[in-house]
Scaffold this motif. Sequence first.
Motif, PDB file in Angstrom:
ATOM      1  N   SER A 102      18.163   6.298  -4.874  1.00 43.50           N
ATOM      2  CA  SER A 102      18.955   5.153  -4.410  1.00 43.50           C
ATOM      3  C   SER A 102      20.214   4.944  -5.237  1.00 43.50           C
ATOM      4  N   ARG A 148      11.082  -3.813  -0.244  1.00 44.64           N
ATOM      5  CA  ARG A 148      10.722  -3.282   1.071  1.00 44.64           C
ATOM      6  C   ARG A 148      11.094  -1.800   1.207  1.00 44.64           C
ATOM      7  N   TYR A 149      12.160  -1.392   0.498  1.00 44.75           N
ATOM      8  CA  TYR A 149      12.604  -0.003   0.578  1.00 44.75           C
ATOM      9  C   TYR A 149      12.049   0.864  -0.551  1.00 44.75           C
ATOM     10  N   GLU A 199      19.768  -1.369   7.801  1.00 43.02           N
ATOM     11  CA  GLU A 199      20.816  -0.348   7.794  1.00 43.02           C
ATOM     12  C   GLU A 199      22.032  -0.840   8.584  1.00 43.02           C
ATOM     13  N   ILE A 219      22.038   0.277   3.257  1.00 41.08           N
ATOM     14  CA  ILE A 219      21.221  -0.894   3.582  1.00 41.08           C
ATOM     15  C   ILE A 219      21.959  -2.105   3.010  1.00 41.08           C
ATOM     16  N   ARG A 273      11.916   7.426  -4.673  1.00 36.29           N
ATOM     17  CA  ARG A 273      12.802   6.510  -3.929  1.00 36.29           C
ATOM     18  C   ARG A 273      13.817   5.868  -4.860  1.00 36.29           C
ATOM     19  N   TYR A 333      19.213   6.064  -0.072  1.00 34.51           N
ATOM     20  CA  TYR A 333      19.730   4.768   0.374  1.00 34.51           C
ATOM     21  C   TYR A 333      20.780   4.278  -0.603  1.00 34.51           C
ATOM     22  N   TRP A 344      14.623  -5.893  -1.893  1.00 36.12           N
ATOM     23  CA  TRP A 344      14.762  -4.427  -1.852  1.00 36.12           C
ATOM     24  C   TRP A 344      13.443  -3.724  -2.064  1.00 36.12           C
ATOM     25  N   PHE A 359      21.983   0.714  -1.598  1.00 35.48           N
ATOM     26  CA  PHE A 359      21.693  -0.708  -1.418  1.00 35.48           C
ATOM     27  C   PHE A 359      22.967  -1.482  -1.721  1.00 35.48           C
ATOM     28  N   PRO A 381       7.485   0.317  -0.006  1.00 35.82           N
ATOM     29  CA  PRO A 381       7.375  -0.122   1.390  1.00 35.82           C
ATOM     30  C   PRO A 381       6.051  -0.815   1.684  1.00 35.82           C
TER      31      PRO A 381
END
Lengths: 286, 366, 267
Positions: free
Chosen positions: B150, B82-83, B40, B27, B146, B113, B80, B115, B86
């Motif tokens: 990451s 948002r990821y 992405e 991302i 999450r 992810y 970030w 970042f 969410p």
Amino acid sequence: MNQGTSVPTSNSAWKLHEIRLISRKMEIPIVETFEFEFVDSAVGQQYVARAGQFNMLYIPGYGEAAISTSGVSQNTGNIEHTIRQAGNVTNAIFRLELGQTLGCRGPYGNGWPLRDLEGKHLILIGGGIGMAPLRSVIESLKQSGCSFLKVTILIGGRSPEALLYSAEYDQWRSSGFEVLTTVDHSTTGWQGNIGVVPSLLDHIELSDPNAAIVMCCGPEVMMNYCALAAIERGIPEDQIFFSLERHMNCAIGHCGRCQLGSYFLCTNGPVFRYNQVKELMKIPEL
Amino acid sequence: MNDFQYFRMDQFPDFLRQLMHSGYRVIAPTIDQEAIVYAEIQSIDDMPRGYTDEQKPGYYRLQHTGNQRFFDYAVGPHSWKRYLFPPLQLISTSIKSQDGWTFEEHVDEGESYAFLGVRACELAAMRIQDRVFLEGAYVDKNYQNRRKASFIVAVNCAVPSANCFCTSMNTGPKCKSGFDIALTELSDGFLMEIGSSLGNEMVTPLGFPTATEEQLSESESVSDHATEQIKKTMDTTDLRNRLIGQLEHSHWQDVANRCLSCTNCTMVCPTCFCSHVEEVPDLNQERVDRRKSWDSCFNPGFSKLHGTPVRNDTRSRYRQWLTHKLATWHDQFGESGCVGCGRCITWCPVGIDLTVEVAALCEEEP
Amino acid sequence: MPEKLRLGIFKFASCDGCQLSLLNAEEELLELAELVEFAHFPEASSRIESGPYDLVLIEGSISTPEDLDRIQQIRRQTDTLVTIGACATAGGIQALRNGANHDEFMKLVYPHPEYVQSLATSTPISNHVSVDFELRGCPVDTGQLLQIISDKLHHRKFSVPDHSVCRDCKLQNIVCVSVARGIPCLGPLTQAGCGAICPRFHRGCYGCFGPCHQTNTDGLTDWLIKDGHSSSQLIPLFLNVNAEAPEFARTAAQLIRQDSAEGESDE
């Protein structure tokens, strides 16, 4: 303010337990006491709530409501909630039939200060539905075996018919507790006090104000006047406790809804010492 | 392990490929809807090379510079969060049967992810949300999963916007910790700082050389230059107490006359964490999802108690937001809730600048 | 199986778009038909049954003398009455005639206006009968419409979210058209419900869900004017399908006054 841990039956944020309605009793108009058992009895056996803590009761499709415990059966883990019919969730609870199930998370919150009460004069003050979280205090005091200087219970209602738990007052008196009541408006046959609850504080016998502990639950205006009346009688500010109310969504300090100043009511409260919150409560719409 | 390595601009695709080959979805900044957002990417061609942004209160414009640089802009509308947190998440499902209800909790295992392009203020914002969701009495497992999954490639800012004030909040512009890799874009390549053993494992196969003294010194001057360009300030000296002492200041009403209570500042803020859970039943109400979404203290319904909001006007809602962010956050989490990224200033549709409001609120009443 | 909910849908001055929003709920319609009896829904079925109705959805505004009687008759046969859409809740686009010269309009449009029975105003249903809930939008949102029916079926109090369109933009990754493109947008003032459909297509919100609770229209117009927009450019933003919603009506009137004052000072 946390004394001891009484943590939820799951540390997972949104984990719900299924509970079943096993009895319900009408108290006063639109207020009933509901008794629930855990469907999984193993969960019930682990469940311990302190007086003044609350559960999130969940009816799918209607949502959750934070409801104080009004009593816990020590042996079975059954829980009692006295609930006023008000919103979608409580309306849905009132539509439940015996044997039907719903969801429950909890217990949450800090609860009333029930440690080191030996030799104290406990003064419990409840207005309207505010007696609900204090009933579990009364239940624990009865079981505590602690020798108090005195226990005084002051109860206010709009009318004689609105005095919560009136059928239990005699039983409380026979446990040695002093019970005084007052109503805003009398109806035919009422011989008792008429007036606001704080005025009852002026009349009670208080041999040692420094030994008094006040626990108060009701509308904020009522609680504030109770605190002023208690201070007037010489009771120290940090021995007066309020149970506060704000809208709660998560009950675990993550959703941000129930903030009052620096406090999250769900995790730092709902019970606060008067001196913790008195300045905050003076500011409208904080 | 070499703490500082160097790779040439033409090796940037190798770096990106290495992230992808390690199993990460990358991302990164990319251009969408006339702004630099986080989404992405598949190659460096998806990145806003040769673009910058112009930001003022209530104003953002993407600008083409035509140069060959990858990171010559400040933070955009996305963060970030948002990821990691969410905006919409399914948290549980209830299914009705003859015997009663079955409750299924949804735990998200966490997408892997990487970042790419996390700024210093954004690292600070992640640390702040960690304290909220991971370090209290209760842990948000979805957030935790999450976060664990990451990989963070930070970038030291070279071109801050006019709304940046990280220097006042002591969060930037240089990344100090909280990353696996931190990049500084130099004139002909990237200085790469390795911040974790995970980061080291990632780049070892690439065999990049140790950075030279010249490259290290060029990197320092990028950060120094960025620091000099940051003109916006907020006086944070004893700010908690100064604000708490002004809860009845007349300036709150002045802000309320301009504020639309529209929630934009809270939505773009990388630390704002308020949420609510709603019921999503089917028509028969036999299968009910529970959905958590971003909420805001600016919504009247947010503080509703017995049918009426506790904070029943914009004045009290703005006061809640600002005093929470800058004052009571200290009491709750031991630090300020503001990282100085300036998003709330840029994305306010009427250009309310909290640094200006704070200065006015800390003035004594006339 | 409990008794089906008797649903009636009635149309007043409107375009039928809100009723179509219900027909658009294709997947849910069959399921809905299991729970609801469509007793009066001429747009969908010629089978029309008389009242009483458990739930009535009213589309459209009151704009003819005949409407005045008909809405009273419907109310008398209805347990719960919900208005659907901007026409029924705020008078609709046709309320632009309110305060204008109705007779002049009639002459302009119809060769023989004497055959037309029309009121000088278009007014929301709530001006005439008691309304249990108002659903906003032009048209209403299918999801909210189904939710209202579900709320009635399952004894829930009606409620829809009270936040602005901005939150829905942010939830969906929509970059603010106002900040990033300089397009005047009513999103910050407007109640959500549409899913931010206009900003999603890079247009400003035109406020079809009407003003938010405690909205601050002056805050936005002051900013836009400072930003270089003229009062006359902003008037059409407010004189739209929710022109009669009190906050929008007040703001439009204010902008019109400002505009004529600006015009005079130019001369």
